[in-house]
Design a protein around this motif. Sequence first.
Motif, PDB file in Angstrom:
ATOM      1  N   PHE A 190       0.812  -1.222   0.000  1.00  0.00           N
ATOM      2  CA  PHE A 190       0.000   0.000   0.000  1.00  0.00           C
ATOM      3  C   PHE A 190       0.844   1.271   0.000  1.00  0.00           C
ATOM      4  CE2 PHE A 190      -2.988  -3.207   1.596  1.00  0.00           C
ATOM      5  CZ  PHE A 190      -4.043  -2.990   0.729  1.00  0.00           C
ATOM      6  N   PRO A 191       1.949   1.328   0.746  1.00  0.00           N
ATOM      7  CA  PRO A 191       2.799   2.525   0.619  1.00  0.00           C
ATOM      8  C   PRO A 191       3.398   2.702  -0.772  1.00  0.00           C
ATOM      9  CG  PRO A 191       3.311   1.338   2.639  1.00  0.00           C
ATOM     10  CD  PRO A 191       2.402   0.453   1.840  1.00  0.00           C
ATOM     11  N   LEU A 192       3.463   1.624  -1.560  1.00  0.00           N
ATOM     12  CA  LEU A 192       4.003   1.718  -2.909  1.00  0.00           C
ATOM     13  C   LEU A 192       2.918   2.027  -3.936  1.00  0.00           C
ATOM     14  CD1 LEU A 192       6.510  -1.299  -2.966  1.00  0.00           C
ATOM     15  CD2 LEU A 192       7.077   1.123  -2.855  1.00  0.00           C
ATOM     16  N   ILE A 193       1.764   1.370  -3.804  1.00  0.00           N
ATOM     17  CA  ILE A 193       0.734   1.503  -4.839  1.00  0.00           C
ATOM     18  C   ILE A 193       0.084   2.881  -4.818  1.00  0.00           C
ATOM     19  CG2 ILE A 193      -1.269   0.698  -3.531  1.00  0.00           C
ATOM     20  CD1 ILE A 193      -0.322  -0.249  -7.149  1.00  0.00           C
ATOM     21  N   GLY A 194      -0.013   3.505  -3.643  1.00  0.00           N
ATOM     22  CA  GLY A 194      -0.595   4.840  -3.556  1.00  0.00           C
ATOM     23  C   GLY A 194       0.140   5.859  -4.414  1.00  0.00           C
ATOM     24  N   PRO A 195       1.451   6.038  -4.221  1.00  0.00           N
ATOM     25  CA  PRO A 195       2.193   6.985  -5.058  1.00  0.00           C
ATOM     26  C   PRO A 195       2.173   6.619  -6.541  1.00  0.00           C
ATOM     27  CG  PRO A 195       3.450   6.438  -3.094  1.00  0.00           C
ATOM     28  CD  PRO A 195       2.273   5.521  -3.117  1.00  0.00           C
ATOM     29  N   VAL A 196       2.121   5.322  -6.858  1.00  0.00           N
ATOM     30  CA  VAL A 196       2.077   4.912  -8.272  1.00  0.00           C
ATOM     31  C   VAL A 196       0.796   5.407  -8.934  1.00  0.00           C
ATOM     32  CG1 VAL A 196       1.888   2.929  -9.818  1.00  0.00           C
ATOM     33  CG2 VAL A 196       3.568   2.900  -7.986  1.00  0.00           C
TER      34      VAL A 196
END
Length: 255
Positions: A190-196
């Motif tokens: 989730f910390p990765l997919i949000g900024p993506v």
Amino acid sequence: MGSMTLYVEKNSIIHNIDPLTKLLYVFVSIAATYIVPAHEFVLLVAAFSLLLLVLGKVFVKILPIIAISIILIISIIIVQGMFHPDNETILFSVGVITFYQEGLSYAALLTLRVINMLSAFGVLILTTKPDELIERLIKKGMSPKIGYVFLSVLQIIPQMRATMAKITDAQRSRGMETEGNLLVRLKAFFPLIGPVVLNSLNDTRERAIALEMRGFNTKGKKTFLNESQEYPYRKVMQLLLAAGLIAAIMWRILL
């Protein structure tokens, strides 16, 4: 920075085929497998699509895509093997679970269709420059707005993959663990997919602004940067594909 398309630069006979001919092949090969629902015929078409990938030197690139579809294929086999409406002949049983010959036969047909569909689209996407394909479609009369949508769809996966790689590297530099067991990967998801997602939306907005500044919506005749390339035997291949589709339709009607 990685390429913003799935196109693989190679020197092969498939790369030198007209993009519209390859698009027609995708349509004909998929349609024919539904028009003629015979295992032998669908297997032949799927094998031919895989052969085109080999000739295009991009066969290895399609393997991860087929591997991802394994979950879909397994679900097809289980559901059809157990619950197909025409199930009558018991093939084998595993405990209380029974698989039937009719269902597994239909599942095999669907599996071959899926493999052929993925392979046919692979021939088009992996061996054709997206901008050239869209440009030729626009020259044939397609709306530039629809062409932009198609081009964006072709670019979205590699674009998000490149963005994901950059954001992952940035998060690692801040001390986030992104590799390890399943629990570690889920915590980092989730910390990765949000900024993506946010970055992709921002890129879409910036691209729309850039298109407006270049007069994308202006009326009048559009000009093209690249000249149309002439492809040998283009009309012959298109006629053969059309004839093959007509033959499949006639076979279905007469038999």
